[in-house]
Design a protein around this motif. Sequence first.
Motif, PDB file in Angstrom:
ATOM      1  N   VAL A 163       5.940  -4.552   2.408  1.00 30.20           N
ATOM      2  CA  VAL A 163       5.653  -3.364   3.217  1.00 30.20           C
ATOM      3  C   VAL A 163       6.328  -3.559   4.558  1.00 30.20           C
ATOM      4  O   VAL A 163       6.195  -4.609   5.190  1.00 30.20           O
ATOM      5  N   TRP A 164       7.063  -2.530   4.976  1.00 34.51           N
ATOM      6  CA  TRP A 164       7.870  -2.577   6.195  1.00 34.51           C
ATOM      7  C   TRP A 164       7.383  -1.526   7.181  1.00 34.51           C
ATOM      8  O   TRP A 164       7.018  -0.424   6.787  1.00 34.51           O
ATOM      9  N   ASP A 165       7.419  -1.852   8.458  1.00 35.34           N
ATOM     10  CA  ASP A 165       7.138  -0.897   9.524  1.00 35.34           C
ATOM     11  C   ASP A 165       8.346   0.024   9.656  1.00 35.34           C
ATOM     12  O   ASP A 165       9.468  -0.449   9.847  1.00 35.34           O
ATOM     13  N   TRP A 206       1.919   5.349  -3.312  1.00 33.40           N
ATOM     14  CA  TRP A 206       0.917   5.184  -2.262  1.00 33.40           C
ATOM     15  C   TRP A 206      -0.300   6.059  -2.533  1.00 33.40           C
ATOM     16  O   TRP A 206      -0.182   7.146  -3.101  1.00 33.40           O
ATOM     17  N   SER A 207      -1.465   5.619  -2.065  1.00 30.31           N
ATOM     18  CA  SER A 207      -2.651   6.477  -2.068  1.00 30.31           C
ATOM     19  C   SER A 207      -2.440   7.564  -1.008  1.00 30.31           C
ATOM     20  O   SER A 207      -1.663   7.374  -0.069  1.00 30.31           O
ATOM     21  N   PRO A 208      -3.110   8.704  -1.139  1.00 33.06           N
ATOM     22  CA  PRO A 208      -2.918   9.800  -0.180  1.00 33.06           C
ATOM     23  C   PRO A 208      -3.197   9.416   1.276  1.00 33.06           C
ATOM     24  O   PRO A 208      -2.598   9.976   2.186  1.00 33.06           O
ATOM     25  N   ASN A 209      -4.093   8.443   1.504  1.00 34.40           N
ATOM     26  CA  ASN A 209      -4.419   8.057   2.874  1.00 34.40           C
ATOM     27  C   ASN A 209      -3.588   6.869   3.373  1.00 34.40           C
ATOM     28  O   ASN A 209      -3.872   6.307   4.428  1.00 34.40           O
ATOM     29  N   SER A 210      -2.575   6.473   2.629  1.00 37.28           N
ATOM     30  CA  SER A 210      -1.624   5.413   3.015  1.00 37.28           C
ATOM     31  C   SER A 210      -2.260   4.028   3.172  1.00 37.28           C
ATOM     32  O   SER A 210      -1.747   3.192   3.895  1.00 37.28           O
ATOM     33  N   THR A 211      -3.371   3.773   2.464  1.00 33.79           N
ATOM     34  CA  THR A 211      -4.035   2.479   2.595  1.00 33.79           C
ATOM     35  C   THR A 211      -3.871   1.576   1.381  1.00 33.79           C
ATOM     36  O   THR A 211      -4.143   0.383   1.462  1.00 33.79           O
ATOM     37  N   GLN A 212      -3.444   2.131   0.237  1.00 32.87           N
ATOM     38  CA  GLN A 212      -3.278   1.336  -0.974  1.00 32.87           C
ATOM     39  C   GLN A 212      -1.974   1.713  -1.655  1.00 32.87           C
ATOM     40  O   GLN A 212      -1.485   2.832  -1.515  1.00 32.87           O
ATOM     41  N   ILE A 213      -1.450   0.737  -2.414  1.00 29.04           N
ATOM     42  CA  ILE A 213      -0.219   0.975  -3.172  1.00 29.04           C
ATOM     43  C   ILE A 213      -0.465   0.584  -4.621  1.00 29.04           C
ATOM     44  O   ILE A 213      -0.996  -0.496  -4.893  1.00 29.04           O
ATOM     45  N   LEU A 214      -0.078   1.441  -5.529  1.00 32.67           N
ATOM     46  CA  LEU A 214      -0.116   1.136  -6.946  1.00 32.67           C
ATOM     47  C   LEU A 214       1.278   0.686  -7.356  1.00 32.67           C
ATOM     48  O   LEU A 214       2.275   1.302  -6.977  1.00 32.67           O
ATOM     49  N   SER A 215       1.324  -0.394  -8.099  1.00 33.12           N
ATOM     50  CA  SER A 215       2.601  -0.945  -8.536  1.00 33.12           C
ATOM     51  C   SER A 215       2.544  -1.189 -10.033  1.00 33.12           C
ATOM     52  O   SER A 215       1.534  -1.657 -10.552  1.00 33.12           O
ATOM     53  N   ILE A 275      -0.294  -2.911 -14.392  1.00 28.31           N
ATOM     54  CA  ILE A 275      -0.447  -2.151 -13.148  1.00 28.31           C
ATOM     55  C   ILE A 275      -1.262  -2.980 -12.174  1.00 28.31           C
ATOM     56  O   ILE A 275      -2.217  -3.648 -12.555  1.00 28.31           O
ATOM     57  N   ALA A 276      -0.882  -2.949 -10.906  1.00 29.04           N
ATOM     58  CA  ALA A 276      -1.612  -3.659  -9.860  1.00 29.04           C
ATOM     59  C   ALA A 276      -1.835  -2.706  -8.683  1.00 29.04           C
ATOM     60  O   ALA A 276      -0.992  -1.867  -8.395  1.00 29.04           O
ATOM     61  N   ILE A 277      -2.998  -2.855  -8.047  1.00 29.64           N
ATOM     62  CA  ILE A 277      -3.303  -2.041  -6.863  1.00 29.64           C
ATOM     63  C   ILE A 277      -3.530  -2.970  -5.686  1.00 29.64           C
ATOM     64  O   ILE A 277      -4.182  -3.973  -5.796  1.00 29.64           O
ATOM     65  N   PRO A 312       2.561   8.222   2.710  1.00 31.28           N
ATOM     66  CA  PRO A 312       2.382   9.642   3.034  1.00 31.28           C
ATOM     67  C   PRO A 312       2.358   9.942   4.526  1.00 31.28           C
ATOM     68  O   PRO A 312       2.786  11.012   4.950  1.00 31.28           O
ATOM     69  N   ASN A 313       1.881   8.981   5.339  1.00 33.26           N
ATOM     70  CA  ASN A 313       1.847   9.232   6.783  1.00 33.26           C
ATOM     71  C   ASN A 313       3.184   8.927   7.457  1.00 33.26           C
ATOM     72  O   ASN A 313       3.335   9.111   8.658  1.00 33.26           O
ATOM     73  N   GLY A 314       4.160   8.451   6.697  1.00 33.76           N
ATOM     74  CA  GLY A 314       5.513   8.246   7.210  1.00 33.76           C
ATOM     75  C   GLY A 314       5.712   7.019   8.082  1.00 33.76           C
ATOM     76  O   GLY A 314       6.779   6.851   8.655  1.00 33.76           O
ATOM     77  N   THR A 315       4.724   6.139   8.173  1.00 34.00           N
ATOM     78  CA  THR A 315       4.838   4.992   9.068  1.00 34.00           C
ATOM     79  C   THR A 315       5.246   3.700   8.372  1.00 34.00           C
ATOM     80  O   THR A 315       5.628   2.749   9.037  1.00 34.00           O
ATOM     81  N   LEU A 316       5.140   3.666   7.051  1.00 36.28           N
ATOM     82  CA  LEU A 316       5.421   2.447   6.301  1.00 36.28           C
ATOM     83  C   LEU A 316       6.347   2.731   5.124  1.00 36.28           C
ATOM     84  O   LEU A 316       6.368   3.835   4.586  1.00 36.28           O
TER      85      LEU A 316
END
Length: 85
Positions: free
Chosen positions: A41-43, A67-76, A83-85, A25-29
């Motif tokens: 995960v890519w820069d 992605w979580s809204p704060n860009s710290t976790q990914i649900l797969s 499902i994995a987090i 969500p923050n567009g950095t990853l």
Amino acid sequence: MSNTPDALRFAYRGPHTIGQVAWSPNGTLLATGNAAGQLQVWDAVTGQEQVCVQIHETWVSVSALSWSPNSTQILSSGIDGRIAI
């Protein structure tokens, strides 16, 4: 306009097909999931791989990423329904 680049170019030379892609969500990853159950995960600026994790059993393709809204976790999720987090 967001910080997300108009185009991200990186050379993926891995042996497995990338099936899922999700921008943070923050567009950095950028997260990718492949046919071998790996999450990468890519820069977004440099195109460099930051993380590579075997998140599902080998040869269980990643079927969705979120992605979580704060860009710290990914649900797969995998094609096996897990499902994995």
